[in-house]
Write a protein that holds these residues in place. Structure first.
Motif, PDB file in Angstrom:
ATOM      1  N   GLY A 118       0.776  -1.227   0.000  1.00 42.69           N
ATOM      2  CA  GLY A 118       0.000   0.000   0.000  1.00 42.69           C
ATOM      3  C   GLY A 118       0.809   1.281   0.000  1.00 42.69           C
ATOM      4  O   GLY A 118       0.235   2.369   0.169  1.00 42.69           O
ATOM      5  N   TYR A 119       2.125   1.215  -0.213  1.00 44.80           N
ATOM      6  CA  TYR A 119       2.938   2.433  -0.208  1.00 44.80           C
ATOM      7  C   TYR A 119       2.746   3.222  -1.502  1.00 44.80           C
ATOM      8  O   TYR A 119       2.725   2.657  -2.603  1.00 44.80           O
ATOM      9  N   ASP A 120       2.615   4.558  -1.372  1.00 45.07           N
ATOM     10  CA  ASP A 120       2.415   5.434  -2.528  1.00 45.07           C
ATOM     11  C   ASP A 120       3.664   5.502  -3.395  1.00 45.07           C
ATOM     12  O   ASP A 120       3.596   5.373  -4.617  1.00 45.07           O
ATOM     13  N   HIS A 121       4.801   5.753  -2.767  1.00 42.84           N
ATOM     14  CA  HIS A 121       6.068   5.937  -3.479  1.00 42.84           C
ATOM     15  C   HIS A 121       6.989   4.768  -3.157  1.00 42.84           C
ATOM     16  O   HIS A 121       7.059   4.323  -2.003  1.00 42.84           O
ATOM     17  N   TRP A 122       7.723   4.320  -4.165  1.00 38.16           N
ATOM     18  CA  TRP A 122       8.459   3.067  -4.035  1.00 38.16           C
ATOM     19  C   TRP A 122       9.833   3.164  -4.708  1.00 38.16           C
ATOM     20  O   TRP A 122       9.940   3.596  -5.857  1.00 38.16           O
TER      21      TRP A 122
END
Length: 468
Positions: A118-122
């Motif tokens: 569920g992380y926005d930025h990766w």
């Protein structure tokens, strides 16, 4: 208008023992930045992982649940796509969320978008130890494209964390910064520190457990060969932590940012089994844990054992967010505010892969049981265990003298067994049968029950002191 919620950054190392920090008495000056966090912020003095192996420890820290609950009870298992992580909880509260570094909760590299928790930025890799080397850091961006970062690997990851903070300083953000150091480089079984760092520390310090057990020709300890590189990596990580804190200060973010530093597990350097972790001993399970920033300042030391499964609810609580009911960890923020707050004097530890085991660690005692007939790779838990170890951590902190089975400690062991079963049931496991260790006596381990007694969580085991 309410003030902005604090930013949150978790700095997460891999395989770092607690006693590598100056805050725990290490004499080499390896961790002045961590030590300052511990001294001026909040230091969890007896912090333990709920599972001493990579993926389960990471799943617990993302979900606030024990590995047997979130399903990742060993390496090679993926976090369920519907699992609710810190990224979901902070994201729902309006935070920008980001992940940088090692993930180890997916089944492929690059990590598919639906397996990123569920992380926005990766910017990460599932198994960073295989996609990178000390001076060749390769991770994958949000589009799954490989990105090569310049510099020593720990430096490159801290550089990326600083860029993330700079890019998102105008809105509240939550960042998980996951380093691989001081983990070994798998394909060559070495601990590659920056040039000159291993030489600086080689031969200068050795924990008592490793020094004693390395002398046994029956084990395959690599401690003397690898300690310099291991400590050199830790020194460089601490320098990166300092650069991150300096960058936050320069952006006027430091006073508004909670920074937590901890590790997934420790390392016993193949002295307890044929691997570096996967045992009940403090060399495997005890980790550094310090938190600084809003709500954690003032130089508070928490002496009661806490688990890293308690960190997720603590961070949400400190940010003013509700703690989800499905989290099995418990916010230790009340202990920060009041050292006398009610808190259990024990933590639960699950062990997999090397064996199917369970441990209860109190401020003084370590009680460990193992299921010798269980398939430790396939079975998350067992119906029957056998007592395997009992350590008096007050007088044997490096766990060199196993007291399991001693008649003198039988009543104490029974009390610890009952408490372990309570913790297992509370964690969602079925109450197991625990068979006692074979009975034995020792001429120097006699305890007069009319004089001596043991106290566990306010319950007295043994007779009270003889009246005069």
């Amino acid at each position: 208008m309410p003030s902005r919620r604090p930013n949150v950054i978790v700095v997460f190392t891999d395989q770092q023992r607690w006693d590598t920090t100056g805050a725990h008495g290490n004499p080499l000056g390896l961790t002045p930045e961590f030590d300052r966090m511990a001294r001026t912020g909040t230091h969890a003095v007896q912090a333990c992982t709920p599972q001493p192996v990579c993926a389960p420890a990471r799943a617990a820290l993302q979900t606030g649940q024990y590995p047997t609950t979130n399903g990742v009870f060993r390496n090679g298992l993926t976090l369920a796509e519907d699992a609710r992580t810190l990224a979901h909880h902070f994201g729902d509260a309006g935070y920008t969320t980001g992940y940088i570094g090692k993930w180890h909760l997916a089944d492929d590299d690059p990590v598919p978008a639906h397996q990123r928790g569920g992380y926005d930025h990766w910017l990460g890799a599932n198994t960073l130890e295989f996609t990178s080397e000390a001076y060749k850091t390769v991770m994958y961006d949000e589009d799954g494209e490989p990105v090569r970062l310049p510099g020593y690997r720990a430096d490159a990851i801290f550089d990326a964390a600083i860029r993330f903070a700079a890019d998102h300083h105008e809105e509240p953000f939550y960042l998980f910064c996951s380093l691989i150091e001081p983990h070994h480089q798998n394909e060559v079984d070495s601990y590659p520190a920056p040039d000159g760092y291993a030489e600086r520390y080689q031969g200068r310090w050795m924990p008592a457990d490793l020094a004693a057990l390395s002398a046994d020709p029956a084990n395959s300890s690599t401690a003397h060969r690898h300690m310099g590189g291991y400590l050199g990596q830790i020194r460089r990580v601490d320098e990166g932590l300092g650069r991150l804190l300096d960058a936050l200060r320069s952006m006027d973010l430091l006073d508004d940012t909670i920074v937590a530093f901890t590790s997934d597990h420790g390392s016993h350097f193949k002295t307890r089994n044929s691997e570096y972790k996967r045992s009940c001993h403090d060399g495997s399970v005890r980790v550094p844990l310090a938190v600084r920033g809003p709500g954690f300042e003032g130089g508070r030391a928490i002496d009661t054992p806490v688990s890293t499964v308690d960190l997720p609810p603590t961070l949400l609580d400190a940010a003013g967010l509700g703690v989800p009911a499905e989290m099995q960890g418990r916010s230790f923020l009340p202990l920060v505010r009041d050292p006398g707050a009610q808190w259990p004097d024990d933590v639960l530890i699950q062990v997999s892969e090397s064996e199917c085991g369970r441990a209860l660690r109190t401020s003084r005692w370590k009680y460990y049981v193992s299921a010798p007939d269980a398939d430790a790779w396939e079975q998350p838990a067992a119906a029957e265990y056998r007592e395997a170890a009992l350590y008096d951590l007050a007088h044997d902190p490096y766990e060199l003298d196993n007291l399991a089975g001693l008649v003198s400690h039988r009543e104490l062991a029974d009390g610890l067994r009952d408490r372990l079963v309570e913790r297992l049931v509370a964690a969602g496991e079925a109450a197991p049968r625990i068979d006692p260790a074979p009975v034995r006596t020792h001429p120097q381990r006699r305890v007069d029950p009319t004089v001596h007694s043991f106290k566990l969580d306010g319950v007295r085991f043994g007779h009270q002191q003889r009246a005069r």
